[in-house]
Design a protein around this motif. Structure first.
Motif, mmCIF file in Angstrom:
data_model
loop_
_atom_site.group_PDB
_atom_site.id
_atom_site.type_symbol
_atom_site.label_atom_id
_atom_site.label_comp_id
_atom_site.label_asym_id
_atom_site.label_seq_id
_atom_site.Cartn_x
_atom_site.Cartn_y
_atom_site.Cartn_z
ATOM 1 N N PRO A 77 -7.934 9.480 0.218
ATOM 2 C CA PRO A 77 -8.365 8.389 0.673
ATOM 3 C C PRO A 77 -6.964 7.540 0.785
ATOM 4 O O PRO A 77 -6.595 6.294 1.226
ATOM 5 C CB PRO A 77 -9.011 8.306 -0.899
ATOM 6 C CG PRO A 77 -9.803 9.240 -0.989
ATOM 7 C CD PRO A 77 -8.337 10.126 -1.376
ATOM 8 N N VAL A 78 -5.607 7.983 0.395
ATOM 9 C CA VAL A 78 -4.884 7.083 0.878
ATOM 10 C C VAL A 78 -4.581 6.888 1.879
ATOM 11 O O VAL A 78 -3.810 5.872 2.359
ATOM 12 C CB VAL A 78 -2.754 7.930 -0.083
ATOM 13 C CG1 VAL A 78 -2.139 7.170 0.019
ATOM 14 C CG2 VAL A 78 -3.666 7.930 -1.731
ATOM 15 N N ARG B 239 0.578 -1.414 0.109
ATOM 16 C CA ARG B 239 -0.193 -0.325 0.108
ATOM 17 C C ARG B 239 0.911 1.344 -0.082
ATOM 18 O O ARG B 239 0.358 2.382 -0.524
ATOM 19 C CB ARG B 239 -0.868 0.199 0.922
ATOM 20 C CG ARG B 239 -1.958 -1.282 1.416
ATOM 21 C CD ARG B 239 -3.188 -0.758 2.211
ATOM 22 N NE ARG B 239 -4.036 -1.397 1.493
ATOM 23 C CZ ARG B 239 -5.526 -1.936 2.551
ATOM 24 N NH1 ARG B 239 -5.042 -1.804 3.311
ATOM 25 N NH2 ARG B 239 -5.991 -2.986 2.205
ATOM 26 N N ILE B 240 2.187 1.288 0.488
ATOM 27 C CA ILE B 240 2.573 2.099 0.536
ATOM 28 C C ILE B 240 3.381 2.116 -1.156
ATOM 29 O O ILE B 240 4.112 3.628 -1.189
ATOM 30 C CB ILE B 240 4.328 2.070 1.441
ATOM 31 C CG1 ILE B 240 4.707 1.182 1.017
ATOM 32 C CG2 ILE B 240 3.771 2.353 2.758
ATOM 33 C CD1 ILE B 240 6.431 1.302 1.131
ATOM 34 N N ILE C 133 -3.596 3.475 4.345
ATOM 35 C CA ILE C 133 -2.467 3.301 4.693
ATOM 36 C C ILE C 133 -2.047 2.727 6.108
ATOM 37 O O ILE C 133 -1.791 1.973 6.555
ATOM 38 C CB ILE C 133 -1.233 4.225 4.256
ATOM 39 C CG1 ILE C 133 -0.973 4.093 2.451
ATOM 40 C CG2 ILE C 133 0.465 4.162 4.999
ATOM 41 C CD1 ILE C 133 -0.135 5.285 1.686
ATOM 42 N N LEU C 134 -2.782 4.030 6.055
ATOM 43 C CA LEU C 134 -2.446 4.300 8.056
ATOM 44 C C LEU C 134 -2.903 2.696 8.714
ATOM 45 O O LEU C 134 -2.590 1.900 10.061
ATOM 46 C CB LEU C 134 -2.927 5.399 8.649
ATOM 47 C CG LEU C 134 -2.646 6.524 8.099
ATOM 48 C CD1 LEU C 134 -3.394 7.445 8.633
ATOM 49 C CD2 LEU C 134 -0.458 6.440 8.780
ATOM 50 N N ILE D 230 2.136 11.221 3.645
ATOM 51 C CA ILE D 230 0.735 11.597 3.260
ATOM 52 C C ILE D 230 -0.167 12.318 2.647
ATOM 53 O O ILE D 230 -0.638 12.715 1.909
ATOM 54 C CB ILE D 230 -0.015 10.364 4.153
ATOM 55 C CG1 ILE D 230 -0.347 9.190 4.378
ATOM 56 C CG2 ILE D 230 -1.708 11.538 3.761
ATOM 57 C CD1 ILE D 230 -1.014 8.449 5.536
ATOM 58 N N GLY D 231 0.720 13.496 3.327
ATOM 59 C CA GLY D 231 0.770 14.649 2.684
ATOM 60 C C GLY D 231 1.305 14.940 0.930
ATOM 61 O O GLY D 231 1.407 15.417 0.838
#
Length: 260
Positions: free
Chosen positions: A158-159, A93-94, A163-164, A151-152
């Motif tokens: 929605p990413v 996912r990263i 990921i988190l 993520i910024g």
């Protein structure tokens, strides 16, 4: 944090001590039977009800203990696969992140997995295990901070939702696996098993008592009981004895190899 790990170098000594104690108990039972027969002028009294109850209790306790050990053994193997899946999912996912943020995070993932693999290769070294668990916690904090910052730079909001949560699952499974290594029957269960083994040995010696010792039956009984208890303990500590879960670690190693 790991507090204690069974010192498996003592396992053969414990097994020999149990085997010897059972043989001594059977000899004591045999002599007691001989003395009673002489006192009763050759007449013997039946004690089948007591013997059946004691052996039934021993079988019940041993069955539950064996079943619990086998269940925990399978659960620990399942947790290895679960952690490998969680790490693999988070790593994939990263890929949603831009290259500038993704590459450092991938490097940190590799270090994290190497630390996890090393944790389960050190055996019974409690000090080293705790050091590696602390190192794992540090990697988790670094990965989380890097992911939040990355993520910024993500192309769409929605990413973060992808990921988190996967990182959270990857971190939580470490606590679950660490707790699983500490889940064993209470000490009183082992004491009860040892005590019942000696009582059963006494009854066997009494039942087989006479002028001549029947070594075949005595040794067969003692060996089978003591080996069964040894196998139960072996399954309770699957990284130290003969029965191991290390083969399934290959699943986590494969995840690490895919990160190259």
């Amino acid at each position: 944090m790991i507090n204690t790990v069974f010192d498996w170098t003592l396992a053969p000594l414990v097994w020999l001590l149990l085997l010897g104690s059972m043989l001594l108990s059977m000899e004591a039972g045999r002599r007691l039977r001989v003395r009673n027969l002489r006192a009763a002028q050759g007449e013997s009294t039946g004690f089948g009800a007591v013997q059946g109850a004691v052996f039934g209790l021993m079988g019940l306790v041993m069955a539950f203990t064996f079943s619990g050990a086998a269940s925990r053994f399978d659960h620990r193997r399942d947790l290895i696969v679960e952690e490998a899946n969680d790490i693999g999912t988070a790593y994939l996912r990263i890929e949603l992140l831009p290259e500038v943020a993704r590459s450092p995070l991938q490097d940190k993932f590799r270090e994290y997995v190497d630390s996890r693999l090393e944790t389960y290769r050190v055996g019974a070294d409690v000090v080293r295990i705790n050091q590696l668990l602390q190192q794992t916690a540090q990697y988790q904090g670094q990965i989380w901070n890097m992911a939040v910052e990355a993520i910024g730079h993500a192309p769409s909001p929605p990413v973060a939702a992808q990921i988190l949560p996967s990182l959270n699952d990857m971190f939580d499974i470490v606590t679950t696996r660490t707790a699983a290594t500490q889940m064993h029957p209470p000490a009183v269960v082992w004491v009860m098993l040892g005590g019942l083994a000696l009582v059963c040995s006494l009854l066997v010696g009494y039942d087989l008592g006479g002028v001549r010792r029947d070594w075949l039956h005595l040794l067969t009984f003692a060996l089978l009981f003591s080996l069964t208890l040894y196998v139960i303990i072996d399954m309770e500590y699957p990284r130290l004895g003969l029965i191991r879960v290390t083969a399934i670690d290959r699943v986590l190693q494969d995840v690490r190899d895919s990160m190259r």
